[in-house]
Enzyme design. Structure first.
Site, PDB file in Angstrom:
ATOM      1  N   GLY A 389       7.857   4.941   4.612  1.00 10.70           N
ATOM      2  CA  GLY A 389       6.799   5.123   3.629  1.00 10.70           C
ATOM      3  C   GLY A 389       7.165   4.346   2.377  1.00 10.70           C
ATOM      4  N   ASP A 520      -6.387  10.064  -1.249  1.00 17.22           N
ATOM      5  CA  ASP A 520      -6.040   9.033  -0.258  1.00 17.22           C
ATOM      6  C   ASP A 520      -6.130   9.624   1.144  1.00 17.22           C
ATOM      7  OD1 ASP A 520      -5.291   6.674   0.857  1.00 17.22           O
ATOM      8  OD2 ASP A 520      -3.191   6.766   0.229  1.00 17.22           O
TER       9      ASP A 520
HETATM   10  P1  AMP Z   1       5.128   8.399   5.115  1.00 21.28           P
HETATM   11  O1  AMP Z   1       6.238   7.986   4.257  1.00 21.28           O
HETATM   12  O2  AMP Z   1       4.777   9.838   4.972  1.00 21.28           O
HETATM   13  O3  AMP Z   1       3.944   7.464   5.053  1.00 21.28           O
HETATM   14  O4  AMP Z   1       5.696   8.299   6.623  1.00 21.28           O
HETATM   15  C1  AMP Z   1       5.952   7.093   7.251  1.00 21.28           C
HETATM   16  C2  AMP Z   1       5.831   7.300   8.750  1.00 21.28           C
HETATM   17  O5  AMP Z   1       6.845   8.206   9.191  1.00 21.28           O
HETATM   18  C3  AMP Z   1       4.513   7.936   9.184  1.00 21.28           C
HETATM   19  O6  AMP Z   1       3.484   7.003   9.377  1.00 21.28           O
HETATM   20  C4  AMP Z   1       4.907   8.612  10.493  1.00 21.28           C
HETATM   21  O7  AMP Z   1       4.874   7.704  11.566  1.00 21.28           O
HETATM   22  C5  AMP Z   1       6.340   9.031  10.235  1.00 21.28           C
HETATM   23  N1  AMP Z   1       6.368  10.421   9.767  1.00 21.28           N
HETATM   24  C6  AMP Z   1       6.221  10.875   8.492  1.00 21.28           C
HETATM   25  N2  AMP Z   1       6.307  12.215   8.438  1.00 21.28           N
HETATM   26  C7  AMP Z   1       6.502  12.634   9.709  1.00 21.28           C
HETATM   27  C8  AMP Z   1       6.647  13.925  10.328  1.00 21.28           C
HETATM   28  N3  AMP Z   1       6.614  15.045   9.598  1.00 21.28           N
HETATM   29  N4  AMP Z   1       6.819  13.975  11.661  1.00 21.28           N
HETATM   30  C9  AMP Z   1       6.843  12.842  12.399  1.00 21.28           C
HETATM   31  N5  AMP Z   1       6.704  11.600  11.890  1.00 21.28           N
HETATM   32  C10 AMP Z   1       6.537  11.496  10.558  1.00 21.28           C
END
Ligand code: AMP
EC number: 2.7.10.1
Length: 666
Positions: A389, A520
């Site tokens: 992220g 968002d």
């Molecule tokens: P984010 O930083 O929240 O955009 O997360 C980046 C990516 O990590 C997301 O697009 C998911 O593919 C994966 N991800 C984030 N949170 C989770 C979670 N709680 N369980 C599984 N995958 C996650």
């Protein structure tokens, strides 16, 4: 009029008129074609002249005139490279047929060593593996027609690695390789000399496996989101009963992130003897004491600040004056990195302040009255990366002693890449916010780990990842892959799409009840877990791979314009109603299996369309009942948009009784 003239012609209709046929073997093929259905005589009453009398061709019995029979005889079609073989072709039938071998352009070329009308012998000397799976055809022809016999040789040769390439990105990261051999080679991979264990994240897949024509097999060693942990020397071993081959290749997927190795338990691991300071119990107690003291001081300080600022009597909408807010600008600038608050971590301080005003200052109770659960660093063991992220990496991890019922459980941890003092503060604020947000359709937040670096947030693990990716991989364009996790849904059906939409609506009803504006909402910010459970999972900006979903304005601000209503685009006005507009777009994403809204338009064209009032078209698989809901979200006047509670009810009703929908084009 021989069959040979017509055999290769793509005829649709052949009209035979006036010229009388003679009832000889030469027209037998016409009878045979009509009998076998190859040609329909239709209403042509074909006749032939029998002793100058016309007789019906269909009734005429033409004696001693049948297509020949052809048979190839051989000793054993299984050979080794370099062997020789004689194939004998016997041709029988009346009238006597001519036999011949169809030409083969394979090296070494075969030769006909004996040729007579009833028997022809083909000799192949020093046979090569190129003969594998190639048809060797003998034909016999006479006036009545032709027939043929076909054989294929099986030429055994040792396993060979024909190609081993650099990693390419196909569906996953793929190390491409090609092996050949007969019998088909078995394959095994090693990483740095030890057997590579295949898991759901590392698989061998066949690509372009043209086993009908060749023994060559093209494969991929596939990696699902590899990290530096997967770097190393990969050795491919291929073998069969005749021999083996091996090739190695160094692969670097990602540079190691310095001191932070996801394979190791994080600093302070119970059993750790190296890699950083290990707390003694005294230090630990002292640390806790200091942390509590600091937290109490910080809370008192911030509360006093707010009271003081509110009491200053300046005339800001939120009881806090702009200069005071601006004074904290630097300090607050990073806060959106962790908090939804509608703006991106890259956005300008101005819009961060807007967001902050609406959420942080309007609802200070979210940030000061909550008790964030702290998890010990030694209780977290990282496994591998799940994604990235804006604020840092997301890892799958095992967490010990999190809930009383289970000794350890899988969780997703977000690690903060920056560790400035401001970032720490923002981290704390987001943690407090997330602690408040508790709902079955908001991803569960378990707590933080702040003893040492990196700072970590611990969430429930949603095994199917983000919803956008999930939709794309369960739509008509995707090769459906059961990621090996035992649950493959295939292509999503109407009822499943409605279930997904209803769950997101339920999460949004909850956020709206708290007057929390998401800003968002998009499928990339939702997560999919076991049994198609969907939760709103991201309150920050999505990862770099979705950066095309955002529009950069004024240098650093990134706006998800394709999900935004006109008033947000034109006046940066974000409200519960603008979230409803975005929910309509989320519905559209679901029913298009994850297409990007206005994918055919550039950002500026999309802005033009939205502000001029053009609507996204009804997706092909979307019943009118659902499109009606989308349209009720896209009313230009925010107040005219249906409220999220009603939308949720309408979706619930549709889940109970899905509309009958005929996808005529599909
Ligand atoms: P984010 O930083 O929240 O955009 O997360 C980046 C990516 O990590 C997301 O697009 C998911 O593919 C994966 N991800 C984030 N949170 C989770 C979670 N709680 N369980 C599984 N995958 C996650």
């Amino acid at each position: 009029m021989s069959w040979r003239m017509f055999h290769h012609l793509p005829l649709q209709e052949l009209i035979l008129a006036e010229n009388p046929l003679s009832c000889s073997c030469g027209v037998r093929w016409l009878q045979l074609w009509a009998e076998s259905g190859r040609a329909a005589l239709g209403n042509q009453s074909l006749s032939c002249m029998d002793n100058e009398n016309p007789v019906s061709l269909t009734d005429k019995e033409i004696k001693d005139c049948e297509v020949p029979e052809v048979q190839i005889t051989y000793k054993d079609l299984t050979l080794k490279e370099g062997d020789s073989i004689n194939l004998t072709c016997l041709i029988t039938g009346t009238p006597q047929a001519t036999g011949y071998w169809e030409e083969l352009s394979i090296e070494p070329n075969p030769v006909v060593i004996k040729g007579s009308e009833s028997e022809t012998i083909l000799q192949i000397v020093n046979v090569s593996s190129d003969y594998n799976l190639k048809n060797i055809t003998c034909r016999g022809e006479n006036e009545a027609g032709f027939s043929e016999d076909i054989v294929q040789l099986s030429v055994m040769f040792p396993a060979e690695i024909v190609f081993l390439g650099n990693v390419v990105i196909r569906h996953h990261h793929c190390i491409p390789f090609t092996v050949d051999g007969n019998p088909r080679p078995e394959i095994k991979w090693q990483l740095n000399g030890s057997a590579l264990v295949l898991t759901t994240y590392i698989t061998i897949n066949y690509i372009d496996d043209d086993h009908h024509n060749s023994t060559v097999v093209h494969c991929c060693l596939d990696f699902n989101q590899p990290t530096h942990v997967n770097n190393g020397n990969y050795t491919l071993l291929a073998w069969n009963s005749l021999g083996s081959d091996t090739l190695s290749h160094l692969e670097v997927f990602m540079d190691p992130p310095g001191s932070f190795n996801p394979e190791d338990p994080i600093l302070g691991d119970k059993n750790s003897t190296q890699g950083g300071p290990v707390e003694t119990p005294d230090e630990h107690t002292f640390g806790i004491f200091m942390a509590v003291a600091l937290a109490v001081c910080a809370c008192i300080f911030l509360s006093v600040m707010l009271i003081v600022l509110n009491k200053c009597g300046r005339h800001s909408k939120f009881g806090i004056n702009r200069s005071a807010v601006l004074a904290q600008e630097d300090d607050l600038a990073m806060s959106l990195q962790f908090m939804n608050l509608g703006s991106s971590p890259l956005s300008s301080a101005e819009s961060k302040l807007d967001a902050l005003k609406t959420n942080f200052i309007e609802n200070p109770q979210y940030f000061f009255d909550t008790c964030v659960h702290h998890i010990k660093r030694r209780d977290i063991v990282l496994k591998w990366e799940l994604g990235e992220g804006a604020f840092g990496k997301v890892f799958l991890a095992e967490c010990y002693n999190l809930i009383p019922e289970r000794e350890k459980m899988l969780v997703a941890v977000k690690a903060l890449k920056e560790v400035t003092e401001n970032a720490r503060l923002d981290f704390q604020r987001e943690a407090e916010l997330l602690t408040v947000l508790q709902h079955e359709h908001i991803v569960k937040f378990y707590g933080v780990c702040t003893d040492g670096e990196p700072l970590i947030m611990v969430f429930e693990y949603m095994k199917h990842g983000d919803l956008n990716r999930f939709l794309r991989s369960h739509g008509p364009d995707a090769k459906i892959l059961d990621n090996g996790n035992g649950q493959s849904f295939g292509q999503l059906n109407l009822s499943q799409m409605l279930q997904i939409a209803t769950q997101i609506a339920s999460g949004m009803v909850y956020l709206a009840s708290l007057h929390f504006v998401h800003r968002d909402l998009a499928t990339r910010n939702c997560l999919v877990g076991h049994n198609l459970v969907v939760k709103i999972g991201d309150f920050g900006m999505s990862r770099d791979i979705y950066s095309t979903d955002y529009y950069r304005v004024g240098g650093r601000t990134m706006l998800p314009i394709r999900w935004m209503p006109p008033e947000s685009i034109l006046y940066r006005k974000f409200t519960t109603e603008s979230d409803i507009w975005s929910f309509g777009v989320v519905l559209w994403e679901i029913f298009t299996y994850g297409k990007q809204p206005w994918y055919q338009l550039s950002n500026t064209e999309a802005i033009e369309c939205i502000t001029q009032g053009r609507e996204l078209e009804r997706p092909r698989t979307c019943p009118s009942e659902v499109y009606d809901i989308m349209q009720s979200c896209w009313q230009r006047e925010p107040q005219q948009r249906q409220n999220i509670k009603e939308i949720h009810c309408r979706l619930q009703a549709l889940v109970k009784a899905p509309p009958v929908y005929l996808d005529i084009l599909g």
